[in-house]
Design a protein around this motif. Sequence first.
Motif, PDB file in Angstrom:
ATOM      1  N   GLN A 186     -12.781  -6.068  -0.344  1.00 58.98           N
ATOM      2  CA  GLN A 186     -13.507  -6.773  -1.397  1.00 58.98           C
ATOM      3  C   GLN A 186     -13.177  -8.264  -1.456  1.00 58.98           C
ATOM      4  O   GLN A 186     -13.902  -9.027  -2.112  1.00 58.98           O
ATOM      5  CB  GLN A 186     -13.180  -6.137  -2.751  1.00 58.98           C
ATOM      6  CG  GLN A 186     -13.580  -4.685  -2.878  1.00 58.98           C
ATOM      7  CD  GLN A 186     -13.211  -4.114  -4.241  1.00 58.98           C
ATOM      8  OE1 GLN A 186     -13.314  -4.788  -5.263  1.00 58.98           O
ATOM      9  NE2 GLN A 186     -12.770  -2.859  -4.267  1.00 58.98           N
TER      10      GLN A 186
ATOM     11  N   MET B  50      -1.522 -12.353  -5.004  1.00 58.69           N
ATOM     12  CA  MET B  50      -1.827 -10.992  -4.587  1.00 58.69           C
ATOM     13  C   MET B  50      -2.349 -10.142  -5.742  1.00 58.69           C
ATOM     14  O   MET B  50      -2.846  -9.040  -5.535  1.00 58.69           O
ATOM     15  CB  MET B  50      -0.581 -10.334  -3.997  1.00 58.69           C
ATOM     16  CG  MET B  50      -0.065 -10.966  -2.710  1.00 58.69           C
ATOM     17  SD  MET B  50      -1.199 -10.746  -1.324  1.00 58.69           S
ATOM     18  CE  MET B  50      -2.005 -12.351  -1.299  1.00 58.69           C
ATOM     19  N   ALA B  51      -2.220 -10.648  -6.968  1.00 52.82           N
ATOM     20  CA  ALA B  51      -2.697  -9.910  -8.142  1.00 52.82           C
ATOM     21  C   ALA B  51      -3.972 -10.505  -8.717  1.00 52.82           C
ATOM     22  O   ALA B  51      -4.565  -9.920  -9.623  1.00 52.82           O
ATOM     23  CB  ALA B  51      -1.618  -9.892  -9.225  1.00 52.82           C
TER      24      ALA B  51
ATOM     25  N   PHE C 186      -7.130  -5.109  -0.330  1.00 54.64           N
ATOM     26  CA  PHE C 186      -6.831  -4.212   0.785  1.00 54.64           C
ATOM     27  C   PHE C 186      -7.958  -3.207   1.039  1.00 54.64           C
ATOM     28  O   PHE C 186      -7.794  -2.269   1.804  1.00 54.64           O
ATOM     29  CB  PHE C 186      -5.532  -3.455   0.499  1.00 54.64           C
ATOM     30  CG  PHE C 186      -4.410  -4.351   0.063  1.00 54.64           C
ATOM     31  CD1 PHE C 186      -3.735  -5.139   0.975  1.00 54.64           C
ATOM     32  CD2 PHE C 186      -4.045  -4.446  -1.277  1.00 54.64           C
ATOM     33  CE1 PHE C 186      -2.712  -5.981   0.570  1.00 54.64           C
ATOM     34  CE2 PHE C 186      -3.020  -5.286  -1.692  1.00 54.64           C
ATOM     35  CZ  PHE C 186      -2.355  -6.067  -0.764  1.00 54.64           C
ATOM     36  N   SER C 187      -9.106  -3.423   0.371  1.00 52.98           N
ATOM     37  CA  SER C 187     -10.230  -2.496   0.554  1.00 52.98           C
ATOM     38  C   SER C 187     -11.527  -3.223   0.910  1.00 52.98           C
ATOM     39  O   SER C 187     -12.614  -2.713   0.674  1.00 52.98           O
ATOM     40  CB  SER C 187     -10.438  -1.661  -0.719  1.00 52.98           C
ATOM     41  OG  SER C 187     -10.743  -2.495  -1.828  1.00 52.98           O
TER      42      SER C 187
ATOM     43  N   GLU D 281       3.846  -6.798  -9.197  1.00 54.24           N
ATOM     44  CA  GLU D 281       3.260  -5.456  -9.244  1.00 54.24           C
ATOM     45  C   GLU D 281       3.603  -4.755 -10.548  1.00 54.24           C
ATOM     46  O   GLU D 281       2.746  -4.107 -11.162  1.00 54.24           O
ATOM     47  CB  GLU D 281       3.763  -4.646  -8.050  1.00 54.24           C
ATOM     48  CG  GLU D 281       3.518  -3.143  -8.124  1.00 54.24           C
ATOM     49  CD  GLU D 281       2.041  -2.766  -8.072  1.00 54.24           C
ATOM     50  OE1 GLU D 281       1.719  -1.606  -8.364  1.00 54.24           O
ATOM     51  OE2 GLU D 281       1.196  -3.639  -7.755  1.00 54.24           O
TER      52      GLU D 281
ATOM     53  N   PRO E  66      -7.815 -11.447  -8.680  1.00 56.94           N
ATOM     54  CA  PRO E  66      -9.047 -11.065  -7.992  1.00 56.94           C
ATOM     55  C   PRO E  66     -10.061 -12.199  -7.847  1.00 56.94           C
ATOM     56  O   PRO E  66     -11.113 -12.009  -7.234  1.00 56.94           O
ATOM     57  CB  PRO E  66      -9.608  -9.961  -8.902  1.00 56.94           C
ATOM     58  CG  PRO E  66      -9.151 -10.342 -10.263  1.00 56.94           C
ATOM     59  CD  PRO E  66      -7.800 -10.997 -10.079  1.00 56.94           C
TER      60      PRO E  66
ATOM     61  N   GLY F  89       0.299  -5.864 -11.624  1.00 59.70           N
ATOM     62  CA  GLY F  89      -0.381  -4.994 -10.679  1.00 59.70           C
ATOM     63  C   GLY F  89      -1.072  -5.804  -9.597  1.00 59.70           C
ATOM     64  O   GLY F  89      -1.831  -6.727  -9.891  1.00 59.70           O
ATOM     65  N   LEU F  90      -0.805  -5.495  -8.348  1.00 63.62           N
ATOM     66  CA  LEU F  90      -1.451  -6.196  -7.248  1.00 63.62           C
ATOM     67  C   LEU F  90      -2.929  -5.822  -7.199  1.00 63.62           C
ATOM     68  O   LEU F  90      -3.326  -4.717  -7.582  1.00 63.62           O
ATOM     69  CB  LEU F  90      -0.769  -5.833  -5.922  1.00 63.62           C
ATOM     70  CG  LEU F  90       0.727  -6.187  -5.816  1.00 63.62           C
ATOM     71  CD1 LEU F  90       1.271  -5.747  -4.468  1.00 63.62           C
ATOM     72  CD2 LEU F  90       0.948  -7.681  -6.026  1.00 63.62           C
ATOM     73  N   TRP F  91      -3.749  -6.733  -6.725  1.00 67.07           N
ATOM     74  CA  TRP F  91      -5.192  -6.499  -6.653  1.00 67.07           C
ATOM     75  C   TRP F  91      -5.491  -5.579  -5.474  1.00 67.07           C
ATOM     76  O   TRP F  91      -5.331  -5.959  -4.320  1.00 67.07           O
ATOM     77  CB  TRP F  91      -5.925  -7.822  -6.506  1.00 67.07           C
ATOM     78  CG  TRP F  91      -7.419  -7.664  -6.445  1.00 67.07           C
ATOM     79  CD1 TRP F  91      -8.166  -6.766  -7.138  1.00 67.07           C
ATOM     80  CD2 TRP F  91      -8.323  -8.436  -5.653  1.00 67.07           C
ATOM     81  NE1 TRP F  91      -9.494  -6.920  -6.822  1.00 67.07           N
ATOM     82  CE2 TRP F  91      -9.628  -7.936  -5.916  1.00 67.07           C
ATOM     83  CE3 TRP F  91      -8.171  -9.492  -4.753  1.00 67.07           C
ATOM     84  CZ2 TRP F  91     -10.762  -8.471  -5.308  1.00 67.07           C
ATOM     85  CZ3 TRP F  91      -9.297 -10.027  -4.153  1.00 67.07           C
ATOM     86  CH2 TRP F  91     -10.574  -9.515  -4.430  1.00 67.07           C
ATOM     87  N   ARG F  92      -5.909  -4.380  -5.770  1.00 70.12           N
ATOM     88  CA  ARG F  92      -6.186  -3.403  -4.719  1.00 70.12           C
ATOM     89  C   ARG F  92      -7.407  -3.775  -3.882  1.00 70.12           C
ATOM     90  O   ARG F  92      -7.547  -3.362  -2.748  1.00 70.12           O
ATOM     91  CB  ARG F  92      -6.389  -2.012  -5.323  1.00 70.12           C
ATOM     92  CG  ARG F  92      -5.194  -1.488  -6.145  1.00 70.12           C
ATOM     93  CD  ARG F  92      -3.909  -1.459  -5.317  1.00 70.12           C
ATOM     94  NE  ARG F  92      -2.819  -0.782  -5.981  1.00 70.12           N
ATOM     95  CZ  ARG F  92      -1.857  -1.361  -6.649  1.00 70.12           C
ATOM     96  NH1 ARG F  92      -1.863  -2.678  -6.790  1.00 70.12           N
ATOM     97  NH2 ARG F  92      -0.879  -0.660  -7.189  1.00 70.12           N
ATOM     98  N   GLY F  93      -8.292  -4.593  -4.478  1.00 62.75           N
ATOM     99  CA  GLY F  93      -9.478  -5.006  -3.743  1.00 62.75           C
ATOM    100  C   GLY F  93      -9.157  -5.826  -2.504  1.00 62.75           C
ATOM    101  O   GLY F  93      -9.953  -5.880  -1.561  1.00 62.75           O
TER     102      GLY F  93
END
Length: 213
Positions: free
Chosen positions: A56, A178-179, A53-54, A43, A181, A47-51
């Motif tokens: 994507q 986790m990072a 958790f949304s 992280e 995409p 940076g973890l991939w926010r997608g």
Amino acid sequence: MNRVPNPLIDELAGDLVPVRPISLARGVALVALAAIATVVAVELFHGLWRGAFSGQASGFFFIANGMLGLLGAASALAVLRMASPRVGNGHEGARWSAAMLGLLPISALLVLGFDGLTSELTHDVEGFHCFLAGSGFSLLTAGALVLWLRSGAPVSIGSASLYTGIASGAIGSFAYGMACPIDTMGHLGIWHVAPVALCALVGKLVIPRLVRW
């Protein structure tokens, strides 16, 4: 009957000090802390991939990373148990988890075909970066498991070293996954599994020299 004093025995006994018994729970906590620290490091640096958790991410993203996480946990538990050998110590969970993960590159080959696999290896710009990052982020878990083995008495050092490499590679690739995409079968089945194979080989060759007793 009079006892004959033996200065050698007295000298050896005088050097004895209490040893804290190995606790499996402490080992699990140590590996869990290393895994959490690895995710935090991913992280901070990437940076973890926010997608993820949304909504994507594809289902294959969760399947591949879930299999990596399960393999890392099962293999780490096998290593922790090897540090204090006893009758009935089995490692079937780690073996079955490794066999399951092996389905990913096989599935990628079957789906992509030889030409598609060749294209994936030569044209996936991010693939080699994921391979290097997943391998690099394995170091925290590897260090924790090596410390644990050095504090114990593993009988099968070769197997313990192999599973240490597998566990650290799987956890490192899971954390970096986790990072990432890119959630295609070819990318995850090849570049995110490759760190496990590399770390298994390195562990088998290098770690025995670090934990011999």
